[in-house]
Write an enzyme that holds these catalytic residues in place. Structure first.
Site, PDB file in Angstrom:
ATOM      1  CD  GLN A   1      -2.959  -0.989   0.114  1.00  0.00           C
ATOM      2  OE1 GLN A   1      -3.245   0.101  -0.371  1.00  0.00           O
ATOM      3  NE2 GLN A   1      -3.513  -2.123  -0.310  1.00  0.00           N
TER       4      GLN A   1
ATOM      5  NE  ARG B   1      -2.838   4.201  -6.566  1.00  0.00           N
ATOM      6  CZ  ARG B   1      -3.128   4.278  -5.260  1.00  0.00           C
ATOM      7  NH1 ARG B   1      -2.502   5.177  -4.504  1.00  0.00           N
ATOM      8  NH2 ARG B   1      -4.039   3.494  -4.727  1.00  0.00           N
TER       9      ARG B   1
ATOM     10  N   GLY C   1     -12.711  -1.559  -3.484  1.00  0.00           N
ATOM     11  CA  GLY C   1     -11.316  -1.975  -3.378  1.00  0.00           C
ATOM     12  C   GLY C   1     -10.522  -0.891  -2.686  1.00  0.00           C
TER      13      GLY C   1
ATOM     14  CD  GLU D   1      -9.044  -3.911   0.349  1.00  0.00           C
ATOM     15  OE1 GLU D   1      -8.354  -4.940   0.157  1.00  0.00           O
ATOM     16  OE2 GLU D   1      -9.248  -3.045  -0.533  1.00  0.00           O
TER      17      GLU D   1
ATOM     18  CD  GLU E   1      -5.239   2.206  -8.393  1.00  0.00           C
ATOM     19  OE1 GLU E   1      -5.592   1.335  -9.239  1.00  0.00           O
ATOM     20  OE2 GLU E   1      -4.209   2.124  -7.722  1.00  0.00           O
TER      21      GLU E   1
ATOM     22  CD  GLU F   1      -3.390  -5.911  -9.788  1.00  0.00           C
ATOM     23  OE1 GLU F   1      -4.225  -5.202  -9.189  1.00  0.00           O
ATOM     24  OE2 GLU F   1      -2.189  -5.959  -9.469  1.00  0.00           O
TER      25      GLU F   1
ATOM     26  CB  SER G   1     -14.657  -5.325  -8.578  1.00  0.00           C
ATOM     27  OG  SER G   1     -14.242  -6.678  -8.489  1.00  0.00           O
TER      28      SER G   1
END
Length: 442
Positions: free
Chosen positions: A30, A39, A63, A85, A137, A146, A151
């Site tokens: 993270q 970002r 997420g 999450e 994100e 990914e 989602s």
């Protein structure tokens, strides 16, 4: 070439979930994303410059990871944020949010404003109301790696109120041909290890073809010199757009990106490079909306997504002004990623194969047609038809999750001194010829 997997197979992500969510449960990973200032600052600017999408609104963070986007949403005035999450990072978020209720807490602004839900957004255990805005994100290498965008789209279809807002609301994928003799040589060097016939008395050479296929079948992630591009990206300035407001699950899981370039230089094309942009439009119906854009291109400020390159096993020679046609076909696999097929043709006479069909039948068909026309043709007609059939094709398959990494390009100040010929790229005598499609001869 094996048969391309189809959307009907609908590979599941389930088998990859323990490793995937275990990775994102670590503060170290993270932290790496939070350190990506492009970002993080882009998301913060997009949220705080469009407060009308957040102020006194219900917001969902899909997420949520470290929760940073949820916290930005609260700073923008969100009434309540539902931070969803699936990994154990949710426990860290709960700890941070709970600390906001302590006396003299520095994060007091988060008190009673963030509800952390530890689950995948697709789980029936997620109990949340319809929301005004969804932030996420969900982006990976080449935008789609990914498979988190699925989602994001599920949340849109399940939890977003009519007329609600998505942050981001659009992603655009760009492709361009590149040359990089050093990268090609390094990759060949790795494969040639398996050419050895006396490695401690063992002949490894039977494995050389497998090693070459494996090395060149790995997408190369890393930054590269934008001057190594042989043409401007994709078929036009728009790239390949994914509108997150309208895209369907089906079109996300199986899609084809058309390719059309005009070479600006003469040189060797070693493969196809890719990157993406993101757009945060805010409330498009409001004059107060302030769109925010972010690019991960080779000329933009560096991000942790970097760029990706798909290398051909054999380079493709191109002349300035020649048209390069083709496609990239992306189909989901069960590794939270995509199987990527790319085909390009240099020359106007070659027939592109069907992205949904195996490659071999096309080659057989064209070989038979070529034999028939040359046998039946006579004199000058034979020569003309032979010339018409001259073209060069490259096709390959890559698994987007089987990435290798190359960090040799640092973007130093010496880049200003780099000229095309230093990269084995040669300008036509008249630079405009590359754009006009003229072949210069003396």
């Amino acid at each position: 070439m094996s048969t391309q997997p189809s959307f009907a197979d609908n590979p599941s992500n389930e088998s990859r979930d323990p490793a995937y969510f275990g990775y994102y449960a670590m503060l170290q990973h993270q932290q790496n994303m939070l350190h990506d200032t492009v970002r993080t600052s882009t998301y913060r600017n997009a949220i705080l410059l469009n407060t009308e999408c957040f102020e006194d609104k219900l917001v969902m963070d899909v997420g949520a990871g470290s929760g940073i986007l949820s916290y930005f949403a609260v700073q923008a005035g969100a009434k309540k944020v539902y931070a969803v999450e699936a990994s154990d990072m949710a426990l860290k978020m709960k700890k941070l949010v709970k600390a906001a209720s302590l006396p003299n807490a520095k994060n007091e602004f988060l008190k009673d404003r963030v509800e952390v839900i530890q689950a995948k957004i697709e789980d029936s255990s997620v109990k949340a109301p319809k929301v005004d805005t969804i932030i996420s994100e969900p982006i990976g290498v080449l935008l789609v790696h990914e498979r988190m965008i699925e989602s994001f789209i599920y949340a849109r279809d399940t939890f977003l109120k009519p007329g609600g807002h998505l942050f981001p609301n659009k992603g655009t994928m760009y492709l361009a041909p590149f040359t990089d003799a050093l990268l090609f040589t390094e990759t060949m060097g790795k494969a040639r290890f398996w050419e050895q016939t006396t490695f401690h008395g063992v002949d490894l050479s039977p494995l050389y073809p497998d090693a070459k296929a494996e090395m060149f079948g790995m997408p190369v992630v890393g930054h590269f010199d934008p001057k190594s591009l042989l043409a401007t990206p994709t078929s036009d300035a728009e790239g390949y757009e994914m509108d997150f407001n309208t895209i369907t699950m089906k079109s996300l899981r199986d899609f084809v990106v058309p390719i059309s370039w005009k070479a600006q230089y003469t040189g060797l094309m070693h493969g196809v490079a890719g990157w993406f942009d993101l757009l945060f439009s805010g409330n498009t119906e409001s004059e107060a909306s302030q769109p925010v854009e972010m690019s991960t291109g080779p000329s933009a400020e560096k991000t942790h997504w970097q760029q990706v390159r798909f290398m051909f096993r054999e380079p493709l020679a191109v002349n300035a002004g020649q048209v390069i046609r083709g496609w990239m076909h992306c189909v989901v696999n069960d590794m939270r990623s995509y199987t990527v097929d790319i085909e390009v043709i240099v020359g106007q006479y070659g027939e592109l194969s069907d992205p949904n069909q195996p490659f071999e039948p096309l080659l057989e068909q064209q070989a038979k047609r070529h034999t028939r026309t040359t046998e039946e043709a006579q004199g000058e007609e034979e020569e003309e038809e032979e010339d018409d059939l001259q073209f060069s094709r490259r096709r390959g398959r890559w698994e987007l999750h089987e990435q290798s990494y190359n960090y040799s390009y640092t973007g130093s100040s010496n880049d200003m001194l780099t000229k095309p010929e230093h990269l084995c790229m040669y300008e036509p005598e008249n630079v405009e010829d590359a754009y006009g499609g003229i072949t210069y001869t003396v």
